[in-house]
Design a protein around this motif. Sequence first.
Motif, PDB file in Angstrom:
ATOM      1  N   SER A  31       0.821  -1.212   0.000  1.00 45.47           N
ATOM      2  CA  SER A  31       0.000   0.000   0.000  1.00 45.47           C
ATOM      3  C   SER A  31       0.854   1.261   0.000  1.00 45.47           C
ATOM      4  O   SER A  31       0.374   2.330  -0.362  1.00 45.47           O
ATOM      5  CB  SER A  31      -0.945   0.021   1.206  1.00 45.47           C
ATOM      6  OG  SER A  31      -0.241   0.296   2.400  1.00 45.47           O
ATOM      7  N   ARG A  87      -6.594  -2.364  -1.886  1.00 40.79           N
ATOM      8  CA  ARG A  87      -6.394  -1.144  -1.085  1.00 40.79           C
ATOM      9  C   ARG A  87      -7.650  -0.836  -0.264  1.00 40.79           C
ATOM     10  O   ARG A  87      -7.570  -0.521   0.913  1.00 40.79           O
ATOM     11  CB  ARG A  87      -6.041   0.021  -2.012  1.00 40.79           C
ATOM     12  CG  ARG A  87      -5.523   1.248  -1.321  1.00 40.79           C
ATOM     13  CD  ARG A  87      -4.972   2.245  -2.325  1.00 40.79           C
ATOM     14  NE  ARG A  87      -3.916   1.699  -3.158  1.00 40.79           N
ATOM     15  CZ  ARG A  87      -2.640   1.599  -2.800  1.00 40.79           C
ATOM     16  NH1 ARG A  87      -2.254   2.018  -1.625  1.00 40.79           N
ATOM     17  NH2 ARG A  87      -1.739   1.098  -3.622  1.00 40.79           N
ATOM     18  N   ASN A  91      -7.928  -0.941   3.829  1.00 38.36           N
ATOM     19  CA  ASN A  91      -8.440   0.204   4.596  1.00 38.36           C
ATOM     20  C   ASN A  91      -9.590  -0.204   5.506  1.00 38.36           C
ATOM     21  O   ASN A  91      -9.655   0.224   6.663  1.00 38.36           O
ATOM     22  CB  ASN A  91      -8.857   1.331   3.658  1.00 38.36           C
ATOM     23  CG  ASN A  91      -7.664   2.022   3.028  1.00 38.36           C
ATOM     24  OD1 ASN A  91      -6.561   1.976   3.550  1.00 38.36           O
ATOM     25  ND2 ASN A  91      -7.885   2.652   1.893  1.00 38.36           N
TER      26      ASN A  91
END
Length: 120
Positions: A31, A87, A91
């Motif tokens: 990331s 991603r 998160n």
Amino acid sequence: MTGPGSRGDTPPALDRELHHPTRLALAAYLSACGEAEFAVLRDYCQVSDSTLSKTLSALEKTGYVSVRKGYLGKRPRTWASLTFTGRRALNRHLAALEEIAATARRAAGGCAKDPSDSGS
């Protein structure tokens, strides 16, 4: 009695695909960069080639990681990158971990200190 769900709250949703420490470390590392070479990822995660290969394959099947193979000079190389889906999943997983920690801190804040506890 109070606990998760007692106020209509739903428990945080941890991602099963990212729950394993190696998968989480790999996704977190990716990331922070656009793409990383296999050996760099292996060394960062401190795992064997075989373990990293299986981890990348598992994350690639979920659509969280994209794997690209090519050559650097005459040597074959493998690069990996975190996809948009990966991603977003990372998160959400991190947000769930933060919520679990915050809930634990709030619960611990309500605990009364035992007067017989001398701190030893």
